[in-house]
Design a protein around this motif. Structure first.
Motif, PDB file in Angstrom:
ATOM      1  N   PRO A 108       3.459   3.420  13.824  1.00  0.00           N
ATOM      2  CA  PRO A 108       4.623   4.325  13.872  1.00  0.00           C
ATOM      3  C   PRO A 108       5.690   4.033  12.813  1.00  0.00           C
ATOM      4  N   ASP A 109       5.724   2.800  12.279  1.00  0.00           N
ATOM      5  CA  ASP A 109       6.766   2.477  11.290  1.00  0.00           C
ATOM      6  C   ASP A 109       6.296   2.677   9.849  1.00  0.00           C
ATOM      7  N   ALA A 110       5.055   3.087   9.685  1.00  0.00           N
ATOM      8  CA  ALA A 110       4.521   3.213   8.310  1.00  0.00           C
ATOM      9  C   ALA A 110       4.853   4.574   7.704  1.00  0.00           C
ATOM     10  N   ALA A 111       4.968   4.588   6.379  1.00  0.00           N
ATOM     11  CA  ALA A 111       5.097   5.862   5.657  1.00  0.00           C
ATOM     12  C   ALA A 111       3.687   6.329   5.293  1.00  0.00           C
ATOM     13  N   VAL A 112       3.517   7.641   5.165  1.00  0.00           N
ATOM     14  CA  VAL A 112       2.206   8.164   4.743  1.00  0.00           C
ATOM     15  C   VAL A 112       2.316   8.681   3.318  1.00  0.00           C
ATOM     16  N   VAL A 113       1.512   8.080   2.440  1.00  0.00           N
ATOM     17  CA  VAL A 113       1.431   8.550   1.054  1.00  0.00           C
ATOM     18  C   VAL A 113       0.090   9.256   0.893  1.00  0.00           C
ATOM     19  N   ALA A 114       0.140  10.528   0.528  1.00  0.00           N
ATOM     20  CA  ALA A 114      -1.103  11.304   0.368  1.00  0.00           C
ATOM     21  C   ALA A 114      -1.358  11.552  -1.112  1.00  0.00           C
ATOM     22  N   TYR A 115      -2.483  11.057  -1.560  1.00  0.00           N
ATOM     23  CA  TYR A 115      -2.960  11.408  -2.905  1.00  0.00           C
ATOM     24  C   TYR A 115      -3.046  12.930  -2.936  1.00  0.00           C
TER      25      TYR A 115
END
Ligand code: 13P
Ligand code: SF4
Length: 308
Positions: A108-115
């Motif tokens: 829940p504390d992570a950011a999502v980086v999408a290629y």
């Protein structure tokens, strides 16, 4: 196709392009004859930037599905056409929004980086997008210390080399770049000892380890032009060599592996571009609520700029 037929179809494409106020964008992996008639040839980030600022009525996107979708997300007032509807990126298909939502619940504390090699639906579930030219810059720009990086594990692991953040890579990969093996590079080096080995970060870590330079396709283009070196072994999809040879006639380029061909990138041809313009197909659209959320992730990336 004979040269005469080719010339004729090119003339008709150019006429239709003018009549429809259209532009042709082509990725660096497209067939050489498409690159030669395109208004802009570039990497994923360069193409996104062009799509965002163009003042045309129609964009003919010669690449794969996620690229045309990105253009439709950034330019909802324009008609975005994809000549071959089935030109899909297999890596982008390795993640669904449902799977991503589940993983987000685990961290829940992570950011999502999408290629950018992801569907609009996955982008809509992400905090920010990146391309292979700015992945490190994007990850380091985040406040969060933990990053879920989707869908390319290789680009994720490559980025991990240049950040103190913890990257949780998705288990996706590009089957084209996986054709390139460390042994290919070593054999090519034996034959061309003076050549610089330049590879794409979608390659396996073992390939990155034996390369001299790691760059996106746009980064390769700039680097090779400036370099004092005369010979290069290029570890990416073979379409890239057309562009490099054309821009640098005094330099020599060898593909790291002749098997690194993306069949999806090669689906478009001159005929399908002509039909796309004449019959207005295939129109790419994204549902508005998804588009708005996906655009936020792309806009954040565009603000972060180029990394290489
Ligand atoms: P870039 O052009 O951003 O380097 O991306 C490579 C790629 O595999 C696109 O599908
Ligand atoms: Fe997808 Fe790889 Fe083809 Fe690019 S080269 S479109 S990442 S399969």
């Amino acid at each position: 196709m004979s040269q005469q037929d080719k010339d004729e179809i090119i003339t008709r494409i150019l006429e239709l392009k003018k009549a429809r106020n259209a532009v042709i964008l082509a990725h660096n992996y497209q067939r050489g004859d498409i690159q030669d008639i395109a208004d802009f040839v570039g990497d994923s980030l360069g193409l996104s930037q062009q799509a965002a600022k163009l003042d045309a009525d129609v964009i003919v996107f010669c690449g794969v599905d996620f690229m045309a979708e990105s253009a439709a997300i950034l330019s909802p007032d324009k008609i975005v056409l994809m000549p071959e509807n089935s030109a899909e990126c297999p890596m982008a298909a390795m993640i669904t929004p449902e799977n991503l939502v589940k993983t987000k619940q685990e961290y829940p504390d992570a950011a999502v980086v999408a290629y950018v090699n992801t569907s609009a639906a996955v982008k809509a579930e992400s905090d920010i997008c990146c391309t292979s030219s700015n992945a490190v810059q994007v990850v380091n720009s985040l406040d969060e210390d933990v990053v879920i990086f989707v869908p390319d594990k290789n680009l994720g692991m490559y980025t991990q080399r240049y950040t103190d953040k913890t990257i949780i890579p998705w288990d996706g990969y590009c089957s084209t770049h996986h054709q390139i093996l460390p042994g290919d590079i070593l054999l090519m080096r034996e034959d061309h000892p003076d050549a610089e080995v330049v590879v794409h970060p979608e390659c396996k870590p073992e390939v990155i380890d034996v390369a001299d330079t790691v760059l996106s396709t746009g980064g390769m283009q700039t680097h090779v032009k400036k370099s004092q070196n005369k010979e290069f072994i290029i570890g990416t999809e073979v379409g890239m060599l057309h562009r490099l040879r054309k821009d640098n006639p005094d330099k020599i380029f060898y593909p790291a592996s002749k098997y690194a061909v993306c069949p999806n990138m090669k689906m478009n041809d001159l005929k399908s571009i002509f039909v796309a313009l004449e019959e207005n197909k295939h129109v790419i659209t994204v549902p508005e609520s998804m588009r708005v959320r996906a655009k936020q992730a792309l806009d954040r990336m565009l603000e972060a700029g180029r990394g290489d």
